[in-house]
Design an enzyme around this catalytic site. Structure first.
Site, PDB file in Angstrom:
ATOM      1  N   ASP A  75       0.786  -1.226   0.000  1.00 56.33           N
ATOM      2  CA  ASP A  75       0.000   0.000   0.000  1.00 56.33           C
ATOM      3  C   ASP A  75       0.821   1.281   0.000  1.00 56.33           C
ATOM      4  OD1 ASP A  75      -2.417   1.651   0.445  1.00 56.33           O
ATOM      5  OD2 ASP A  75      -1.522   1.950   2.412  1.00 56.33           O
ATOM      6  N   ASP A  78       4.436   0.748   3.995  1.00 52.76           N
ATOM      7  CA  ASP A  78       4.272  -0.507   4.717  1.00 52.76           C
ATOM      8  C   ASP A  78       4.104  -1.636   3.716  1.00 52.76           C
ATOM      9  OD1 ASP A  78       1.810  -0.010   3.675  1.00 52.76           O
ATOM     10  OD2 ASP A  78       0.746   0.169   5.572  1.00 52.76           O
ATOM     11  N   TYR A 216      -8.222   2.044   6.243  1.00 59.10           N
ATOM     12  CA  TYR A 216      -8.976   2.529   5.084  1.00 59.10           C
ATOM     13  C   TYR A 216     -10.458   2.228   5.286  1.00 59.10           C
ATOM     14  CZ  TYR A 216      -4.601   3.316   2.603  1.00 59.10           C
ATOM     15  OH  TYR A 216      -3.359   3.787   2.231  1.00 59.10           O
ATOM     16  N   GLU A 430       4.988  10.430   4.070  1.00 57.08           N
ATOM     17  CA  GLU A 430       4.762   9.059   3.589  1.00 57.08           C
ATOM     18  C   GLU A 430       4.391   9.124   2.110  1.00 57.08           C
ATOM     19  OE1 GLU A 430       3.117   4.778   5.016  1.00 57.08           O
ATOM     20  OE2 GLU A 430       2.161   6.538   5.885  1.00 57.08           O
TER      21      GLU A 430
END
Length: 714
Positions: A75, A78, A216, A430
């Site tokens: 994703d 990670d 999510y 990120e």
């Protein structure tokens, strides 16, 4: 003449001053081809399972090979495979190809975008179980607690998979596969898109969507994904029943707080795709109410609507702290696509201008780039485990990333415009597959308008560090009795990898006339769970001998933590009392540290099986330049077996039995040839592509050609 020139200059200045401030310049501000090239490359860094031959990331290897469903994308920074943002990502990449596929062909990037889209869609097909789907693989909480390269993840944890039929995911998968069926001309994708839509439409619920909720959650509900999939199935099939279904869902979409207007003050994103669905409805039907909504939404993002406007940080339309650039660049894509369809020059220029400002901000108009490996002052410390490639399970060590995560769009600045390139800042720094999705789309649009030149011979090879080596120190010396502390290191990163048959050799010089059979080799200490055998002296050449330290299972030494990346062993060598052995003349003695300060040794050689992978042997032998494993393991013929044809039709290459051959089957075949997978009778028949009664490397070659479109064997 001077008066004429002055007049013309003045006239030109007046014309420039009269132009609307949001007019698109006649030339691009950045090399959009390079940005597009790198933004697509990012997806290859995120690939899970067996990597395809065309993967260009030298620091990535096969990973999570025990997953219930192989393939797909990790994703973000990670390693979880979340199907909601992954299928959204696929739908956006497909939409980019739908709008601009022909335009980007001259850039040479279309084939890479198609390859990456197909890789995701093949995984989604494999996740379709008919009456349910695999909607997630990996435990987000456990995954986030470990900071290491994904190739070693399965040494740390098992990876559960989660099955259900939440409409938010099944419908998003249906949309992605419908778009894929159009741009990749693949009927298998359309078959799955139709069945997934039928499942979604009959379910109309996100019940059971539990595992991903802390990561999510479906905040917008299922209505937007169902409408999104319906409009794309209409486009894919020209079946008006899908259009009618899409229009019937308009009234079910979320509304603004305390007013009945459809929600227009947010962004098209992984959670809410009704903005894109309404845009495509407007284009497909021409209905004014749909166009009015799209203009209301895009005006709110650009010039404001009815006194309301998104917050601006400089030129950046700033929506939210999590991925502010993700939202802005995705809306830039929507604005660009919509502007392409307009004849109203005022609106056209408004939306084109907005789109260009947003993408240019991401590429560096504020003075810095927010794209790794691109432009001025790009991010060098994105929150990404495998790119950082720590061998100690610490996001602060090493200080700098070992790899460049080319093309990754970071989250972006805070609401105040502040940004620090800090690996610990997972809010602003990120990266994620959905961040790059709309970003790729707007870059396709920018290339279509302005062109550009991709980087030749991209990517350039990285400068590699030493990955496997021994650190050693002399801990005791008493006459002919020597003690050493030795640490075998696995700091691999090109790619990070496990080696079962790890060993090393310590070389001794007995030219002083010592009888090798009189020398005793032993150990004072061996690290727990790092079982090794230590040989007595073995002859090398002439008076040179070596001690072999061979680990029972070298995969227990891996770059996954402070106690995992190195194995300690205390070696003891004792020659007969009174002998003339001089240990300081030994080839492997040179360069060792002392006491508690070990030093890296280049004369203690390290092996993968019988292959030298680090160090210099006493005769000057060094590792072959090809000692690193290839991206795709060399396939050798395996023992063949006679297959008895099964009843019914078996699709050639369809090893997983889902009705079609794709990259997932290619991965299973690779595992079979490496001895890591067994086949049932049906699987064997499918793998025997050339129907000669065996499944071997010849069939593997046919499969590779099939994936590349060079051969059709079904």
């Amino acid at each position: 003449m001077k008066k004429t020139v002055c007049f013309l200059l003045l006239l030109a200045m007046l014309v420039v001053m009269a132009l609307p401030t949001n007019m698109v310049s006649a030339a691009g501000s950045y090399n959009y081809a390079e940005a597009l090239q790198k933004s697509i490359f990012f997806y290859e860094a995120q690939q899970a399972g067996p990597l395809p031959d065309w993967n260009r990331v030298e620091w990535r290897g096969d990973s999570t090979m025990k997953d219930d469903v192989l393939g797909g994308l990790y994703d973000a920074g990670d390693h979880v495979k979340f199907n909601l943002p992954m299928s959204y990502t696929a739908s956006m990449l497909g939409w980019a190809l739908y709008e601009y596929g022909d335009d980007i062909e001259s850039s040479g990037q279309k084939v890479h975008l198609e390859n990456n889209l197909k890789f995701i869609l093949d995984y989604l097909v494999a996740c379709d179980k008919g009456t349910s789907i695999v909607y997630q693989v990996g435990d987000g909480t456990r995954d986030h607690a470990w900071w290491g390269p994904v190739e070693c993840l399965e040494k740390e944890m098992t990876r559960p998979s989660y099955t259900g039929k939440p409409t938010c995911v099944t419908a998003q998968m249906a949309a992605a596969l419908a778009i894929g069926s159009i741009v990749l001309k693949d009927s298998t994708y359309l078959t799955h898109a139709k069945s997934l839509f039928a499942l979604s439409d009959s379910t109309r619920s996100d019940n059971g969507y539990e595992a991903a909720k802390n990561f999510y959650n479906s905040w917008s509900g299922w209505q937007d994904e169902l409408m999104w999939s319906a409009i794309w199935l209409h486009i894919a099939t020209n079946d008006d029943t899908y259009l009618e279904k899409a229009e019937s869902l308009v009234a079910l979409q979320k509304t603004e707080d305390q007013v009945p207007d459809m929600k227009y003050t947010w962004a098209h994103c992984w959670d809410d795709v009704h903005y894109g669905a309404m845009l495509m409805l407007a284009k497909e039907t021409g209905k004014s109410e749909y166009h009015d909504f799209v203009k209301k939404h895009l005006d709110w993002w650009s010039v404001g609507y009815n006194g309301k406007q998104i917050k601006y940080v400089g030129d950046l339309a700033w929506l939210d702290q999590w991925g502010s650039l993700r939202y802005a660049t995705t809306e830039a894509f929507l604005a660009n696509v919509y502007a392409d369809s307009l004849s109203d020059t005022t609106l056209k220029d408004r939306y084109y201008g907005f789109a260009k400002k947003q993408i240019d901000y991401a590429l560096g108009s504020s003075g810095r780039s927010y794209v790794c490996g691109f432009g001025t002052k790009p991010p060098e410390h994105p929150h990404h485990r495998t790119a950082h490639s720590s061998w100690t399970d610490q996001l602060t060590y090493p200080e700098n990333h070992r790899h460049i995560l080319y093309g990754a769009l970071v989250g972006g600045p805070s609401s105040s415009g502040s940004y620090t390139d800090d690996i610990k800042d997972y809010v602003c720094n990120e990266v994620a597959t959905d961040y790059n999705a709309g970003f790729v789309g707007i870059l396709c649009g920018m290339y279509a308008k302005y062109g550009g030149t991709p980087v030749a011979n991209f990517p350039a090879p990285e400068v590699k560090e030493d990955e496997f080596y021994v650190e050693g120190a002399v801990t005791g010396s008493s006459g002919n009795d020597m003690a050493f502390k030795l640490f075998l290191n696995n700091r691999s990163a090109w790619p990070a990898r496990l080696i079962k048959d790890l060993s090393y050799r310590y070389y001794v010089d007995l030219s002083e006339g010592v009888d090798p059979s009189s020398v005793v080799v032993g150990t004072n200490y061996m690290e727990t769970n790092m079982e090794a055998t230590v040989s007595q002296l073995k002859p090398y050449k002439g008076d040179i001998y070596y001690i072999e330290v061979k680990y029972a299972d070298g995969t227990n030494i891996y770059p996954g933590g402070q106690s995992e990346y190195a194995a300690e062993l205390q070696l003891r060598i004792t020659a007969p009392a009174g002998s003339k052995w001089d240990p300081t003349n030994d080839p492997s003695y040179k360069g060792l540290g002392t006491g508690t300060t070990p030093a890296k040794s280049t004369t203690i050689t390290v092996y993968d099986g019988d292959t030298l992978i680090f160090g210099t042997e006493p005769d000057g032998t060094t590792p072959s330049k090809t000692s690193n494993p290839p991206k795709t393991p060399t396939v050798t013929p395996t023992k063949t077996a006679t297959a008895t044809p099964t009843s019914g039709s078996v699709v050639k290459g369809d090893i997983d039995g889902n009705g079609s051959f794709n990259s997932i089957d290619f991965g299973y075949m690779r595992l079979y040839l490496l001895g890591k997978q067994t086949f049932t009778e049906r699987q064997f028949t499918a793998a025997d592509v050339d129907s000669n009664g065996s499944a071997n490397s010849i069939d593997f070659g046919h499969m590779r050609k099939g994936l590349l479109g060079e051969e059709f064997f079904n």
